[in-house]
Design an enzyme around this catalytic site. Structure first.
Site, PDB file in Angstrom:
ATOM      1  CG  HIS A 114     -16.578   4.969 -21.466  1.00 18.45           C
ATOM      2  ND1 HIS A 114     -17.363   4.359 -22.417  1.00 18.45           N
ATOM      3  CD2 HIS A 114     -17.263   4.808 -20.287  1.00 18.45           C
ATOM      4  CE1 HIS A 114     -18.456   3.875 -21.846  1.00 18.45           C
ATOM      5  NE2 HIS A 114     -18.408   4.116 -20.560  1.00 18.45           N
ATOM      6  CG  ASN A 168     -14.239   2.017 -23.833  1.00 16.44           C
ATOM      7  OD1 ASN A 168     -14.575   2.491 -22.747  1.00 16.44           O
ATOM      8  ND2 ASN A 168     -14.694   2.479 -24.981  1.00 16.44           N
TER       9      ASN A 168
HETATM   10  C1  F6R Z   1     -22.880   6.778 -17.138  1.00 17.58           C
HETATM   11  C2  F6R Z   1     -21.528   6.970 -17.666  1.00 17.58           C
HETATM   12  C3  F6R Z   1     -20.662   5.812 -18.033  1.00 17.58           C
HETATM   13  C4  F6R Z   1     -20.781   4.610 -17.097  1.00 17.58           C
HETATM   14  C5  F6R Z   1     -19.919   3.468 -17.626  1.00 17.58           C
HETATM   15  C6  F6R Z   1     -20.068   2.215 -16.780  1.00 17.58           C
HETATM   16  O1  F6R Z   1     -23.475   8.022 -16.840  1.00 17.58           O
HETATM   17  O2  F6R Z   1     -21.137   8.060 -17.841  1.00 17.58           O
HETATM   18  O3  F6R Z   1     -19.317   6.245 -18.051  1.00 17.58           O
HETATM   19  O4  F6R Z   1     -20.397   4.959 -15.811  1.00 17.58           O
HETATM   20  O5  F6R Z   1     -20.281   3.168 -18.937  1.00 17.58           O
HETATM   21  O6  F6R Z   1     -21.369   1.717 -16.926  1.00 17.58           O
HETATM   22  P1  F6R Z   1     -21.884   0.554 -15.995  1.00 17.58           P
HETATM   23  O7  F6R Z   1     -21.848   1.078 -14.621  1.00 17.58           O
HETATM   24  O8  F6R Z   1     -23.305   0.300 -16.463  1.00 17.58           O
HETATM   25  O9  F6R Z   1     -20.984  -0.596 -16.197  1.00 17.58           O
END
Ligand code: F6R
Length: 246
Positions: free
Chosen positions: A132, A130
């Site tokens: 973030h 999304n």
């Molecule tokens: C983790 C964090 C999140 C992840 C994001 C992507 O510390 O802050 O912003 O980087 O949710 O997660 P993955 O890499 O598991 O797809």
């Protein structure tokens, strides 16, 4: 923002972290989650095989779930130990205290800790489906500081793979704010796979604004986003990003 499209984005991230450490970085910033795992494996390899030393360097995590003690199997504090820091010689690793009695105070204290250890030289980032960044969900202010946040339903669904079911994913976290993250000298974001293509396109080519928190990186003079072909799949101008002058 520099955009690198490559089949091995993990090497871009590992190179930037290694360069910062060789240049005397005191503090590096670390993300958890799946995206940086190969980059972390590469850093452990360079430490073991090539003598890349992190002695004297501290690390700060982006975020931590509320209600999970640091030794919980899914806490970010434990995740980073198991996937990176146990394999390096860092001086110290800090995470927000998701078990604090006074959570807003713990979040403020985390911002103060980063200011004390900072500036963060290189900050490793992933991106949520999304858009973030950290746990700054859509709607987060670009000037936000470390604070307590509620996780978006989409984020909890995406992270259910680590917990078994969505109901077991904590509903809140302490995250560095977007303002905090952007104080890092060099944010480096890695995204791989088709599931991230929409978020990458929104961050790189969509409107800069609260609809896509990661778009804040377009305001940072030294941000890099390293993506594989699948994550770059919805970028309209992807051929341009391959040119040396962009
Ligand atoms: C983790 C964090 C999140 C992840 C994001 C992507 O510390 O802050 O912003 O980087 O949710 O997660 P993955 O890499 O598991 O797809």
């Amino acid at each position: 923002m520099r955009i690198v499209i490559t089949e091995q984005p993990e090497l871009v991230i590992a190179d930037r972290v290694a360069a910062a450490v060789r240049d005397g970085a005191r503090t590096i910033g670390l993300a958890t989650g799946s995206s940086p795992l190969k980059a972390y494996g590469e850093l452990i390899r360079r430490h073991r095989d090539e003598g890349l030393s992190f002695a004297g360097v501290s690390a700060v995590l982006l975020d931590e779930y509320i209600g999970l003690p640091p030794d919980h199997s899914q806490s970010f504090a434990r995740f980073i130990r198991e996937h990176l820091t146990d394999g390096l010689d860092l001086a110290a690793v800090y995470a927000p205290d998701g078990m604090a009695a006074d959570l807003p105070a713990a979040a403020r204290a985390y911002d103060e800790l980063i200011a004390r250890f900072g500036p963060v030289s290189v900050q490793v980032l992933g991106i949520g489906a999304n858009g973030h960044l950290g746990f700054n969900e859509p709607g987060s202010s670009f000037t936000s500081r470390s604070r307590v946040v509620q996780l978006a339903r989409r984020t909890r669904e995406d992270n259910a793979r680590f917990f078994g079911s969505v109901d077991q994913v904590p509903s809140s976290a302490i995250t560095q704010g977007l303002g905090t993250i952007c104080e890092a000298q060099e944010p480096v974001l890695i995204a791989t796979g088709e599931a991230k293509a929409e978020a990458v396109a929104a961050a790189v080519e969509g409107p800069v604004g609260v609809g896509c928190p990661a778009s804040v990186l377009r305001r940072h003079p030294h941000a890099t986003i390293a993506v594989d072909e699948a994550a770059a799949g919805l970028l309209h101008h992807r051929e341009r990003y391959r040119l040396p002058d962009t």
